[in-house]
Write a protein that holds these residues in place. Structure first.
Motif, PDB file in Angstrom:
ATOM      1  N   ALA A   1       0.992   4.084  -2.934  1.00  0.00           N
ATOM      2  CA  ALA A   1       0.751   5.495  -2.645  1.00  0.00           C
ATOM      3  C   ALA A   1       1.926   6.366  -3.084  1.00  0.00           C
ATOM      4  O   ALA A   1       1.749   7.481  -3.591  1.00  0.00           O
TER       5      ALA A   1
ATOM      6  N   LEU B   1      -0.255   7.119  -6.408  1.00  0.00           N
ATOM      7  CA  LEU B   1      -1.233   8.055  -5.863  1.00  0.00           C
ATOM      8  C   LEU B   1      -0.625   9.432  -5.596  1.00  0.00           C
ATOM      9  O   LEU B   1      -1.275  10.455  -5.846  1.00  0.00           O
ATOM     10  N   TYR B   2       0.606   9.476  -5.121  1.00  0.00           N
ATOM     11  CA  TYR B   2       1.226  10.771  -4.834  1.00  0.00           C
ATOM     12  C   TYR B   2       1.451  11.594  -6.097  1.00  0.00           C
ATOM     13  O   TYR B   2       1.083  12.777  -6.145  1.00  0.00           O
TER      14      TYR B   2
ATOM     15  N   VAL C   1       0.838  -1.204   0.000  1.00  0.00           N
ATOM     16  CA  VAL C   1       0.000   0.000   0.000  1.00  0.00           C
ATOM     17  C   VAL C   1       0.871   1.251   0.000  1.00  0.00           C
ATOM     18  O   VAL C   1       0.589   2.232  -0.703  1.00  0.00           O
TER      19      VAL C   1
END
Length: 282
Positions: A38, A42-43, A34
Motif C-alpha cells: 500500500a 497503491l498510495y 500488505v
C-alpha cells in the motif's frame, strides 16, 4: 477391559473453535507485506488518480479525461503504442522461439554459455541496447548511416532486439523439461525436424510462449527509454505523451489522466492473459 484402558480407548473430543490467537496469527503475518504494498504502490497510484481528477480550474472533475480522450495527440499515441507493442511481441515470439530451438536442440560449442548470457542480458537497461544500435547504424554509425532508426521501424527493431530474451528464458526452461524420448520416438518413426517441432515441441512450448509473450506485451506498452533514445520523429507513445504533458507542457492533470489510462490498458491485458491461460490449462 479395565477402567484405565477404557478411558484411554475413548477418542479425545475436539476442542471446538480455534483460539482467537490462532485465528489472528496468519492475518498479523500478512499485515507487513500488505502495508508495504500500500505504501510503495497503491498510495502513489492513488495520488496519480486524485491528480487526474483535479483540473487547473479547481475542484474535482472528469474534464482532464475528456480533454485527453478527445485530443488527436492521445488517439495518435494510443494507436502507435498498440501497434508497436503488438508487432514487437509478434517479432519476439517468432525470433525467440527459433533462437531457443537452436540453443536447446542444435548442439554447438558454447551453447551453455549463450544460455547463461541470456540471463545476464535480462539485466541490461533498454536504453543501452538502443545506444548500441545507434552507434552501429546511426547517422555516424560504424556500419553505416541508416535513417530508418529514427522512424517507427527503428523503434520496433530496438524493442524486438531488447525483449526477445524475455521470451527465450521461459522457453529454454520449458525445453529443459521436455522428455527427449518423445523426440527420439518421433525421429525413429520417420518424422522430419519441421514436423517434430510442430507436433511435439510446439504444444509443450505454448504455456512458455504465452507467459513470455504476455510479459513482452505489457513491457512494450509501457516502454519509454527505447522511444526516447532512438529520437524517432513523430513517434509518440502513451509513456512519452505523459512525459511531454508533465515536463514540457506542465499539464499535470492531463499527464496523470494519460498515465491512468495506460495503467488500465496494461492491467486489462494482464487480466485477459490470466483468463486465457487458465482456460488453456497453462
Amino acid at each position: 477391559m479395565t477402567g484405565d484402558t477404557a478411558l484411554r480407548a475413548v477418542p479425545a473430543r475436539p476442542t471446538g473453535r480455534k483460539r482467537p490467537a490462532q485465528r489472528w496469527t496468519p492475518r498479523l503475518w500478512a499485515l507487513p507485506p500488505v502495508a508495504l504494498l500500500a505504501l510503495f504502490f497503491l498510495y502513489p497510484l492513488a495520488l496519480v488518480v486524485r491528480q487526474s481528477l483535479r483540473p487547473d480550474t479547481g475542484g474535482t472533475s472528469l474534464q482532464p479525461y475528456a480533454d485527453v480522450l478527445g485530443s488527436e495527440a492521445f488517439r495518435h499515441a494510443l494507436w502507435t503504442t498498440v501497434w508497436l507493442a503488438l508487432a514487437a511481441t509478434a517479432g519476439c515470439l517468432v525470433l525467440g522461439f527459433l533462437l531457443a530451438l537452436v540453443i536447446a536442440f542444435v548442439p554447438f560449442p558454447g551453447a551453455r554459455a549463450v544460455a547463461r548470457f541470456i540471463d545476464v542480458y535480462l539485466s541490461f537497461p533498454s536504453f543501452l541496447i538502443t545506444l548500441a544500435l545507434l552507434f552501429l547504424y546511426g547517422g555516424t554509425g560504424a556500419v553505416g548511416s541508416f535513417q530508418f532508426l529514427t522512424t517507427p521501424w527503428g523503434v520496433l527493431l530496438a524493442e524486438v532486439t531488447y525483449f526477445t530474451p524475455f521470451v527465450m528464458r521461459p522457453l529454454l526452461a520449458a525445453f529443459a523439461q521436455l522428455d527427449t524420448a518423445q523426440l527420439e520416438a518421433a525421429s525413429s518413426l520417420g518424422a522430419r525436424a519441421p514436423r517434430i517441432v510442430r507436433r511435439v515441441i510446439l504444444p509443450e512450448a505454448l504455456p512458455a510462449l504465452a507467459a513470455g509473450g504476455s510479459l513482452v506485451l505489457v513491457l512494450c506498452l509501457n516502454e519509454f527509454g527505447i522511444v526516447l533514445f532512438t529520437g524517432a520523429k513523430g513517434v509518440t507513445t502513451l509513456p512519452t505523451l505523459v512525459y511531454g504533458k508533465a515536463i514540457l507542457e506542465s499539464d499535470y492533470p492531463g499527464a496523470c489522466a494519460v498515465a491512468v489510462v495506460n495503467v488500465l490498458i496494461s492491467v486489462g491485458l494482464y487480466g485477459l492473459y490470466r483468463v486465457v491461460s487458465r482456460r488453456a490449462g497453462a
